[in-house]
Design an enzyme around this catalytic site. Structure first.
Site, PDB file in Angstrom:
ATOM      1  N   SER A 197       0.841  -1.191   0.000  1.00 40.12           N
ATOM      2  CA  SER A 197       0.000   0.000   0.000  1.00 40.12           C
ATOM      3  C   SER A 197       0.886   1.254   0.000  1.00 40.12           C
ATOM      4  CB  SER A 197      -0.970  -0.041   1.175  1.00 40.12           C
ATOM      5  OG  SER A 197      -2.025   0.871   0.976  1.00 40.12           O
ATOM      6  N   LYS A 200       4.453   2.083  -2.153  1.00 36.23           N
ATOM      7  CA  LYS A 200       4.926   3.274  -2.867  1.00 36.23           C
ATOM      8  C   LYS A 200       6.359   3.591  -2.438  1.00 36.23           C
ATOM      9  CE  LYS A 200       0.327   5.344  -1.979  1.00 36.23           C
ATOM     10  NZ  LYS A 200      -0.507   4.817  -3.026  1.00 36.23           N
ATOM     11  N   GLN A 226      -7.698   5.653  -7.476  1.00 33.33           N
ATOM     12  CA  GLN A 226      -7.634   6.860  -6.660  1.00 33.33           C
ATOM     13  C   GLN A 226      -7.054   7.983  -7.506  1.00 33.33           C
ATOM     14  OE1 GLN A 226      -4.853   6.819  -3.381  1.00 33.33           O
ATOM     15  NE2 GLN A 226      -5.819   8.583  -2.382  1.00 33.33           N
ATOM     16  N   GLU A 228      -3.988  13.466   0.031  1.00 38.43           N
ATOM     17  CA  GLU A 228      -4.173  12.604   1.202  1.00 38.43           C
ATOM     18  C   GLU A 228      -3.004  12.717   2.167  1.00 38.43           C
ATOM     19  OE1 GLU A 228      -4.618   7.851   2.337  1.00 38.43           O
ATOM     20  OE2 GLU A 228      -5.073   8.524   0.302  1.00 38.43           O
ATOM     21  N   HIS A 231      -7.079  -6.372   0.381  1.00 36.38           N
ATOM     22  CA  HIS A 231      -5.913  -5.507   0.232  1.00 36.38           C
ATOM     23  C   HIS A 231      -4.797  -5.941   1.185  1.00 36.38           C
ATOM     24  CE1 HIS A 231      -3.531  -2.097  -0.743  1.00 36.38           C
ATOM     25  NE2 HIS A 231      -3.834  -1.361   0.301  1.00 36.38           N
TER      26      HIS A 231
END
Length: 531
Positions: free
Chosen positions: A229, A233, A270, A278, A359
């Protein structure tokens, strides 16, 4: 049942290719260069200003230099990579400062401490270490937030686990003008560098300390990174921006991770504005592109390419559109073209063919390739080739996104382009198999000098306990590897039979296996026999 098939480029399962025209055999792992940035001394032309950037819906050509010419040798990739790095820093992530004036610390069997000082400022952070059984020194995988690839599987493969808290280096929940953490203690709370690059900088400082420790506990030349998640990144950026990272393993990284920026708006992932707002993951400069990613002079396929020729294993989830898995598959396929041009096509893996849609779930499908990648790129005791297994649920088409061709890079000779991506064609429907029988259909991804085929075996109106598929290839073609099947060759015929876990099929049920071959697919003939 006998079926002739046309080939198409819709890729579901394939083994990563080597340089175009070469036989597809596993090659040794490419060792990390031993320096954080091999191209730091390259003379890079002036970067474009944001106001002068043209709009281009297609992905930028990773082989085209800032001066407009294309690289023609592998040696030129070092400085072309440096151009991509600096473009990415300016427009996407923010600058990654070089190693600070002072980096000190300790490495033990249970922890790593890092102390940094620069420009009259200092900061510290630490990480937990878990060793595998056996005698060291060990390779190690840095796990972002303790939330990445299966740590038990990592240790079982023979690598240590370093649990890294990225929030100690760059804290979430802070405004862009008042960032916090070890990175911002050194470089200022209003630094335009985003959290992902700050986290990557922290990994580099951990590697500095491991190198300085002398190798009594951990090896300084065998570090991997992983995270899921938001931490996926971070792992992606950490591996791309430090060439000492031998294996990069981002998981379900979503927007601001692996998925191409240009593809996110059309996929329903997204939004870029949401990801930018965010958390300050991306650099401040990216704010100008959240609504116009087609103006970016760089995209994430080139971040994938920055990892080349080192090990890269991207794990993704096709069940959650918000993660942008289709755009991620395009980034992997386009970046794999650079791997292929560098002669390292089997060092990259992309795997989204998973059944569980939760997820960041632990997935049995990833355990074997995870350990194979660790053995090859960190322990350097294996030579299993990478694999690209793209779920049909979220399958991007490279041909929709590129207008450039992949050169054959040599020792200064002019490049010979490979065939450009072709438009997929759909094979004609086959006649349903009779009761108690089976049928076989195929999809093929072909390039100059080779191809990969995915074969789907389907049972008829009655269950089958086993199956065999006979394949007759055209002259000059030869199967070099296969998966999910047992392969035997007699004369010009190759027989693929089921393995223990995929032989039994219910009525109308199906399974898949695949193979890689040299030569041209021509019009091969498949015959399926049930048992």
């Amino acid at each position: 049942m006998t079926v002739r098939f046309r080939f198409r480029t819709a890729i579901v399962v394939l083994t990563a290719a080597l340089t175009a025209g070469a036989a597809m055999t596993a090659i040794p792992a490419f060792a990390a260069p031993g320096v954080e940035d091999e191209g730091a001394a390259c003379a890079v032309p002036a970067l474009p200003d944001s106001g002068s950037l043209p709009t281009d819906a297609r992905l930028p050509d990773p082989f085209r230099k800032l001066d407009g010419t294309r690289i023609t040798t592998r040696a030129e990739w070092t400085c072309r990579r440096e151009e991509i790095k600096r473009l990415s820093e300016k427009f996407v992530y923010g600058e990654k400062p070089a190693k600070p004036q002072s980096v000190t610390g300790t490495v033990s069997s249970s922890s790593i401490t890092v102390n940094v000082a620069a420009q009259g400022r200092s900061a510290s952070f630490s990480a937990k270490v878990e060793l595998p059984s056996g005698t060291g020194p060990f390779p190690a995988v840095v796990v972002f937030g303790g939330f990445g690839a299966d740590t038990a599987a990592i240790k079982a493969a023979g690598a240590a686990v370093i649990s890294y808290d990225p929030y100690a280096v760059g804290k979430e929940g802070t405004p862009r003008t008042s960032k916090q953490g070890a990175f911002y203690s050194l470089y200022g709370s209003s630094s335009p560098t985003g959290l992902l690059m700050a986290w990557a900088w922290g990994v580099s400082r951990i590697i500095d300390v491991i190198e300085q420790a002398g190798g009594s506990v951990l090896r300084g030349d065998a570090t991997g990174v992983t995270g899921c998640s938001r931490f996926g990144k971070g792992a992606f950026v950490a591996g791309a921006f430090d060439q000492r990272v031998a294996l990069t393993m981002p998981i379900e990284s979503g927007s601001a991770g692996v998925p191409i920026f240009r593809g996110i708006p059309g996929e329903g992932a997204q939004s870029l504005s949401s990801a930018y707002g965010e958390q300050p993951w991306l650099g401040d400069a990216f704010g100008s592109f959240t609504g116009s990613p087609t103006r970016l002079p760089v995209d994430t396929h080139e971040i994938v390419a920055m990892v080349a020729p080192r090990g890269l294993f991207i794990m993704d989830n096709p069940h959650i559109a918000n993660l942008g898995p289709r755009s991620a598959s395009v980034a992997a396929l386009a970046g794999a073209e650079v791997y292929r041009a560098l002669g390292a096509g089997d060092a990259i893996s992309y795997w989204s063919d998973v059944s569980d849609g939760t997820h960041c779930a632990g997935r049995a499908e990833w355990r074997t390739p995870l350990q194979q990648n660790i053995r090859r790129h960190l322990l350097r005791t294996g030579n299993d080739p990478g694999a690209i297994r793209i779920s049909s649920r979220a399958q991007g088409r490279l041909a929709d996104w590129v207008s450039w061709q992949t050169p054959v890079l040599g020792g200064g000779t002019s490049p010979t382009p490979t065939d450009p991506p072709t438009t997929p064609t759909t094979p004609p429907p086959s006649t349903p198999p009779p009761t108690g029988a089976c049928s076989a259909s195929a999809s093929v991804n072909a390039w100059t000098g080779g191809f990969v085929a995915t074969i789907r075996v389907t049972a008829g109106a009655a269950p089958v306990d086993g199956w065999a598929v006979d394949l007759t290839l055209p002259p000059g073609a030869a199967v070099t590897s296969s998966w999910n099947t047992t392969r035997t060759t007699t004369g010009g015929t190759v027989r693929f039979t089921n393995v223990a876990y995929n032989g039994g099929l219910p009525a109308g049920g199906s399974t898949e296996f695949g193979f890689q071959a040299t030569g041209s697919p021509g019009t091969p003939i498949l015959t399926c026999t049930a048992s």
